[in-house]
Scaffold this motif. Structure first.
Motif, PDB file in Angstrom:
ATOM      1  N   ALA A 181      77.369  14.552  88.582  1.00 48.40           N
ATOM      2  CA  ALA A 181      78.345  15.723  89.009  1.00 48.40           C
ATOM      3  C   ALA A 181      79.557  15.115  89.172  1.00 48.40           C
ATOM      4  O   ALA A 181      80.217  14.217  89.627  1.00 48.40           O
ATOM      5  CB  ALA A 181      77.830  16.232  90.400  1.00 48.40           C
ATOM      6  N   ALA A 182      80.470  15.949  88.469  1.00 50.40           N
ATOM      7  CA  ALA A 182      82.004  15.486  88.331  1.00 50.40           C
ATOM      8  C   ALA A 182      82.544  16.008  89.533  1.00 50.40           C
ATOM      9  O   ALA A 182      82.047  16.905  90.198  1.00 50.40           O
ATOM     10  CB  ALA A 182      82.506  16.273  87.188  1.00 50.40           C
ATOM     11  N   GLU A 183      83.478  15.038  89.985  1.00 55.36           N
ATOM     12  CA  GLU A 183      84.298  15.212  91.120  1.00 55.36           C
ATOM     13  C   GLU A 183      85.797  15.546  90.929  1.00 55.36           C
ATOM     14  O   GLU A 183      86.235  14.634  90.136  1.00 55.36           O
ATOM     15  CB  GLU A 183      84.178  14.264  92.232  1.00 55.36           C
ATOM     16  N   ILE A 212      77.926  21.639  92.519  1.00 51.92           N
ATOM     17  CA  ILE A 212      76.487  21.460  92.667  1.00 51.92           C
ATOM     18  C   ILE A 212      75.620  22.103  91.640  1.00 51.92           C
ATOM     19  O   ILE A 212      74.457  21.494  91.205  1.00 51.92           O
ATOM     20  CB  ILE A 212      76.131  21.997  94.264  1.00 51.92           C
ATOM     21  N   THR A 213      75.895  23.276  91.389  1.00 53.00           N
ATOM     22  CA  THR A 213      75.051  23.994  90.512  1.00 53.00           C
ATOM     23  C   THR A 213      75.479  24.022  89.051  1.00 53.00           C
ATOM     24  O   THR A 213      76.623  23.600  88.693  1.00 53.00           O
ATOM     25  CB  THR A 213      75.038  25.483  90.784  1.00 53.00           C
ATOM     26  N   GLY A 214      74.481  24.115  87.974  1.00 60.13           N
ATOM     27  CA  GLY A 214      74.905  24.166  86.574  1.00 60.13           C
ATOM     28  C   GLY A 214      75.337  25.503  86.136  1.00 60.13           C
ATOM     29  O   GLY A 214      75.337  26.285  86.839  1.00 60.13           O
ATOM     30  N   PRO A 215      75.696  25.427  84.809  1.00 50.06           N
ATOM     31  CA  PRO A 215      76.668  26.621  84.315  1.00 50.06           C
ATOM     32  C   PRO A 215      75.608  27.745  84.109  1.00 50.06           C
ATOM     33  O   PRO A 215      76.069  29.115  84.033  1.00 50.06           O
ATOM     34  CB  PRO A 215      77.073  26.177  83.154  1.00 50.06           C
ATOM     35  N   GLU A 265      77.586  30.151  91.965  1.00 45.00           N
ATOM     36  CA  GLU A 265      78.210  28.729  91.930  1.00 45.00           C
ATOM     37  C   GLU A 265      78.195  28.270  93.278  1.00 45.00           C
ATOM     38  O   GLU A 265      78.688  28.732  94.128  1.00 45.00           O
ATOM     39  CB  GLU A 265      79.639  29.144  91.373  1.00 45.00           C
ATOM     40  N   ILE A 266      77.856  26.880  93.459  1.00 46.77           N
ATOM     41  CA  ILE A 266      77.894  26.249  94.952  1.00 46.77           C
ATOM     42  C   ILE A 266      78.270  24.965  94.613  1.00 46.77           C
ATOM     43  O   ILE A 266      78.283  24.074  93.756  1.00 46.77           O
ATOM     44  CB  ILE A 266      76.373  26.066  95.105  1.00 46.77           C
ATOM     45  N   ALA A 267      79.741  24.657  95.397  1.00 45.28           N
ATOM     46  CA  ALA A 267      80.422  23.727  95.315  1.00 45.28           C
ATOM     47  C   ALA A 267      80.377  22.905  96.606  1.00 45.28           C
ATOM     48  O   ALA A 267      80.633  23.716  97.759  1.00 45.28           O
ATOM     49  CB  ALA A 267      81.708  23.856  94.536  1.00 45.28           C
ATOM     50  N   GLU A 268      80.645  21.437  96.671  1.00 38.91           N
ATOM     51  CA  GLU A 268      80.847  20.932  97.958  1.00 38.91           C
ATOM     52  C   GLU A 268      82.257  20.437  98.142  1.00 38.91           C
ATOM     53  O   GLU A 268      82.888  19.948  97.078  1.00 38.91           O
ATOM     54  CB  GLU A 268      79.681  19.736  97.940  1.00 38.91           C
ATOM     55  N   ILE A 269      82.860  20.883  99.149  1.00 40.67           N
ATOM     56  CA  ILE A 269      84.229  20.517  99.550  1.00 40.67           C
ATOM     57  C   ILE A 269      84.468  19.331 100.453  1.00 40.67           C
ATOM     58  O   ILE A 269      83.955  19.674 101.428  1.00 40.67           O
ATOM     59  CB  ILE A 269      85.247  21.662  99.676  1.00 40.67           C
ATOM     60  N   ARG A 270      85.384  18.420 100.320  1.00 39.08           N
ATOM     61  CA  ARG A 270      85.815  17.604 101.207  1.00 39.08           C
ATOM     62  C   ARG A 270      87.244  17.748 101.497  1.00 39.08           C
ATOM     63  O   ARG A 270      88.064  17.283 100.654  1.00 39.08           O
ATOM     64  CB  ARG A 270      85.264  16.065 100.940  1.00 39.08           C
ATOM     65  N   LEU A 271      87.734  18.168 102.594  1.00 38.48           N
ATOM     66  CA  LEU A 271      89.235  18.346 103.008  1.00 38.48           C
ATOM     67  C   LEU A 271      89.382  17.287 104.012  1.00 38.48           C
ATOM     68  O   LEU A 271      89.053  17.213 105.430  1.00 38.48           O
ATOM     69  CB  LEU A 271      89.020  19.740 103.648  1.00 38.48           C
ATOM     70  N   PRO A 272      90.360  16.497 103.598  1.00 41.63           N
ATOM     71  CA  PRO A 272      91.038  15.520 104.324  1.00 41.63           C
ATOM     72  C   PRO A 272      91.749  15.969 105.697  1.00 41.63           C
ATOM     73  O   PRO A 272      92.172  16.987 105.801  1.00 41.63           O
ATOM     74  CB  PRO A 272      91.900  14.623 103.397  1.00 41.63           C
ATOM     75  N   ALA A 273      91.535  14.894 106.679  1.00 39.23           N
ATOM     76  CA  ALA A 273      92.184  15.385 108.014  1.00 39.23           C
ATOM     77  C   ALA A 273      93.758  15.773 107.612  1.00 39.23           C
ATOM     78  O   ALA A 273      94.410  14.991 106.670  1.00 39.23           O
ATOM     79  CB  ALA A 273      92.223  14.052 108.783  1.00 39.23           C
TER      80      ALA A 273
END
Length: 203
Positions: free
Chosen positions: A100-102, A115-118, A123-131
């Motif tokens: 999975a590309a980030e 997370i999901t394919g085309p 569409e499901i994506a995981e997000i990391r939001l910094p402090a």
């Protein structure tokens, strides 16, 4: 000393570049027309399309609003154009985390992993939001989509128009009609959340 800017070596930056150019040309827009519609300068759009500049999340929000396809959709379309990886994503079954590309926002450090394919209907994506990070999006970036935000770890301050939601781990918010929205992390720890999106219609 040369002033030539080399295209990025990051394949996802190149794929975003190609997707922005494809969406613009599909509408038969000039750089100036896209600039007028998005509020992003023609020079910046040109650098993005040549892969010389990695757009920030805010710039992607403005471009996706002009295209009326949603930020998540714009990135998912780019991520779905990854050559060998696309053939893997097109096949139902296991997707390895390493495949999975980030995408990383150069402005805030925000990170997004598809997370999901085309071919998957959502569409499901995981997000990391910094402090301390804050990512605003215009209302048009949410046109033609239905979206749910699910906080996995940490805390998210979510501005939905004039309403502010303080969300903790396990909390969800289902978005309604398009509105100006802000994803903010006002804490001193990373916030991790998932975005689940389906399209209402294609413009």
């Amino acid at each position: 000393m040369s002033n030539i800017v080399e295209p990025s070596a990051d394949p996802l930056v190149r794929q975003i570049a190609a997707r922005v150019r494809t969406e613009r040309e599909r509408r038969r827009w000039t750089l100036a027309q896209l600039a007028d519609a998005s509020g992003v300068s023609p020079a910046m759009i040109s650098r993005i399309e040549r892969g010389e500049s990695s757009p920030t999340a805010v710039v992607l929000g403005k471009l996706s609003a002009a295209f009326q396809i949603g930020v998540a959709s714009l990135l998912a379309l780019a991520e779905g154009a990854q050559g060998v990886q696309e053939s893997v994503a097109d096949t139902p079954g296991v997707r390895r985390a390493a495949d999975a590309a980030e995408w990383r926002d150069p402005g805030t450090g925000y990170r997004r992993r598809q997370i999901t394919g085309p071919r998957f209907p959502a569409e499901i994506a995981e997000i990391r939001l910094p402090a301390g990070a804050r990512v605003p999006y215009p209302a048009a970036a949410f046109a033609f989509v239905r979206q749910l935000v699910w906080v996995l770890d940490g805390r998210l301050t979510f501005h939905d128009g004039d309403t502010v939601h303080e969300l903790g781990a396990g909390d969800t918010v289902e978005l309604g009609a398009p509105a100006e929205r802000v994803f903010a992390n006002t804490t001193d720890a990373e916030c991790r959340y998932a975005v689940v999106l389906t399209r209402d219609a294609r413009p």
